[in-house]
Each structure stands twice: as C-alpha cells, then as structure tokens.
Design a protein around this motif. Structure first.
Motif, short mmCIF file in Angstrom:
data_model
loop_
_atom_site.label_atom_id
_atom_site.label_comp_id
_atom_site.label_asym_id
_atom_site.label_seq_id
_atom_site.Cartn_x
_atom_site.Cartn_y
_atom_site.Cartn_z
N GLY A 102 0.82 -1.21 0.00
CA GLY A 102 0.00 0.00 0.00
C GLY A 102 0.85 1.25 0.00
N LEU A 103 0.43 2.20 0.77
CA LEU A 103 1.16 3.45 0.96
C LEU A 103 1.82 3.42 2.33
CD1 LEU A 103 -1.65 5.83 -0.36
CD2 LEU A 103 0.46 5.17 -1.56
N VAL A 104 2.63 4.42 2.62
CA VAL A 104 3.28 4.52 3.93
C VAL A 104 3.01 5.90 4.51
CG1 VAL A 104 5.46 4.48 5.19
CG2 VAL A 104 5.11 2.91 3.28
N ILE A 105 2.48 5.92 5.72
CA ILE A 105 2.36 7.16 6.48
C ILE A 105 3.69 7.32 7.21
CG2 ILE A 105 1.24 8.26 8.45
CD1 ILE A 105 -1.36 6.86 7.58
N ALA B 178 10.64 8.05 13.81
CA ALA B 178 11.01 6.67 13.46
C ALA B 178 9.80 5.78 13.22
CB ALA B 178 11.87 6.08 14.58
N ILE B 179 8.60 6.33 13.36
CA ILE B 179 7.39 5.51 13.21
C ILE B 179 6.84 5.63 11.79
CG2 ILE B 179 5.00 5.18 13.97
CD1 ILE B 179 5.88 5.90 16.76
N LYS B 180 6.51 4.49 11.25
CA LYS B 180 5.90 4.39 9.92
C LYS B 180 4.63 3.56 10.07
CE LYS B 180 9.91 5.82 8.16
NZ LYS B 180 10.29 6.92 9.00
N ASP B 181 3.64 3.87 9.22
CA ASP B 181 2.40 3.10 9.19
C ASP B 181 2.11 2.71 7.74
OD1 ASP B 181 2.11 3.86 11.86
OD2 ASP B 181 0.29 5.02 11.54
N PRO B 182 2.26 1.43 7.37
CA PRO B 182 1.77 1.05 6.05
C PRO B 182 0.25 1.13 6.06
CG PRO B 182 2.58 -0.87 7.24
CD PRO B 182 2.84 0.33 8.10
N LEU B 183 -0.32 1.52 4.94
CA LEU B 183 -1.75 1.74 4.84
C LEU B 183 -2.27 1.00 3.62
CD1 LEU B 183 -4.08 3.45 6.14
CD2 LEU B 183 -3.53 5.19 4.43
N VAL B 184 -3.24 0.10 3.83
CA VAL B 184 -3.82 -0.66 2.73
C VAL B 184 -5.34 -0.60 2.82
CG1 VAL B 184 -1.87 -2.26 2.52
CG2 VAL B 184 -3.77 -2.84 4.03
N SER C 29 -10.94 0.34 -3.55
CA SER C 29 -11.77 1.17 -2.67
C SER C 29 -10.89 1.81 -1.60
CB SER C 29 -12.85 0.32 -2.00
OG SER C 29 -13.54 1.07 -1.03
N ALA C 30 -11.24 3.02 -1.22
CA ALA C 30 -10.57 3.68 -0.10
C ALA C 30 -11.57 3.91 1.03
CB ALA C 30 -9.94 4.99 -0.54
N ASP C 31 -12.68 3.17 1.03
CA ASP C 31 -13.71 3.34 2.05
C ASP C 31 -13.29 2.80 3.42
OD1 ASP C 31 -15.31 4.53 0.17
OD2 ASP C 31 -16.56 2.75 -0.15
N GLU C 32 -12.62 1.66 3.41
CA GLU C 32 -12.14 1.06 4.66
C GLU C 32 -10.65 0.75 4.52
OE1 GLU C 32 -15.67 -1.34 6.75
OE2 GLU C 32 -14.98 -2.27 4.87
N LEU C 33 -9.87 1.32 5.42
CA LEU C 33 -8.43 1.18 5.38
C LEU C 33 -7.94 0.55 6.67
CD1 LEU C 33 -7.65 4.79 4.12
CD2 LEU C 33 -7.95 2.74 2.72
N ILE C 34 -6.77 -0.06 6.60
CA ILE C 34 -6.15 -0.57 7.82
C ILE C 34 -4.66 -0.25 7.75
CG2 ILE C 34 -5.78 -2.90 6.89
CD1 ILE C 34 -6.37 -3.94 9.79
N GLY C 35 -4.12 0.10 8.90
CA GLY C 35 -2.70 0.40 9.00
C GLY C 35 -2.16 -0.21 10.27
N VAL C 36 -0.87 -0.17 10.40
CA VAL C 36 -0.19 -0.70 11.58
C VAL C 36 1.04 0.17 11.80
CG1 VAL C 36 1.18 -2.36 10.24
CG2 VAL C 36 0.69 -2.83 12.65
N SER C 37 1.48 0.27 13.01
CA SER C 37 2.67 1.08 13.29
C SER C 37 3.87 0.19 13.51
CB SER C 37 2.45 1.94 14.54
OG SER C 37 1.46 2.90 14.31
#
Length: 165
Positions: free
Chosen positions: A115-118, A132-138, A144-152
């Motif tokens: 996905g993308l990276v925050i 130093a924190i990154k969150d991949p976002l998928v 669709s971009a209606d429901e996303l999930i990320g993790v730190s």
C-alpha cells in the motif's frame, strides 16, 4: 456489518494478516478526506494513555503536490459515537503530522509493502518523538478507499520493530 467493525474483535495475528493481504490505495482517493480510526491490538493501558478512536486527515499541499496529514484527537465517547474533536483554546487538537508516500525505499516488515506509507518523520510539523514511526496503509477491498487498515512500526538503525497497533 462492515469489515472494519468485524476487525474490532480480531486477534493481533488476524489484524497483521489483513495488512499482508491488503490492497493498494490510490493516494488521489485519500486527498481531501478525514477518516475516523479505531486503535486495534493495543493493550488497554496503552489505550488509556493514548486513544481508542482518532481521526486521520489527508490533504494535498498546493505547490508541492505532497499528500500530507495529521491526527485529530477525539473525545473518547465510544467507538460508535460521532467524532467530536478534543479542543484546546477553541481549536481541534492536532498532532503527529505525516506525509503519505510510496513504499519504495522505505524499510518495512515482510509483507507490508503493498500500500502506501504514512511517514511521521516527513510531516509539515515534525514531531521528533514520532520520526522513526511508519504506518503502512492498505485498503480492505480492492479499488476502494472506504475502509483502510494500517499498523505502526519503528525503524531503528534500518531495522523494523513491529508495534502492537
């Protein structure tokens, strides 16, 4: 029931699998939107110190075309309550500014590259505690971009350390 609602009771392993099986997100679908988020996988003590619900904003910076954003602290009225920004001196409390970037060249745990990276180290208002924190976002559904999930996760000396969020 939405997929996001069903994930509220998912195990950490199940949440991680959603990231690994997630779908790419078109950054143009994010620009101009705010998403209500729910922290999943955090121990209750950590939720009390931070938040259970929050809001993430996405904004295209004129002149640079960078996709930027920030978190808005919400009053913790419950996961199904309407979003109500916490205020300080009449203005919503914002923090943890970030830039949303492509994953190319960003160290990340195996499988987190779809996905993308925050990137909290690249926001307009850098917070040195968060750099130093990154969150991949998928996306949970393709196209669709209606429901996303990320993790730190943390990047320390080029190595990735997954966090329980």
């Amino acid at each position: 029931m939405t997929t996001a609602r069903a994930l509220r009771t998912a195990s950490t392993h199940e949440l991680r699998e959603q990231i690994v099986r997630g779908h790419p997100v078109d950054p143009d679908l994010l620009a101009g939107w705010a998403y209500r988020g729910t922290s999943l996988g955090l121990p209750r003590v950590a939720e009390r110190l931070t938040w259970k619900t929050f809001q993430k904003t996405f904004w295209r910076e004129p002149g640079t075309d960078r996709l930027l954003g920030w978190n808005v602290r919400l009053e913790q009225d419950g996961v199904d309550a309407p979003s109500r920004p916490r205020r300080r001196k009449g203005a919503p409390v914002t923090e943890w500014h970030y830039e949303v970037i492509a994953p190319a060249g960003v160290p990340m745990p195996p499988g987190f590259d779809r996905g993308l990276v925050i990137d909290y180290g690249r926001g307009r208002v850098p917070d040195l505690r968060m750099r130093a924190i990154k969150d991949p976002l998928v996306a949970l559904s393709p196209g669709s971009a209606d429901e996303l999930i990320g993790v730190s996760y943390l990047v320390v000396a080029g190595r990735c350390v997954e966090l329980p969020t």
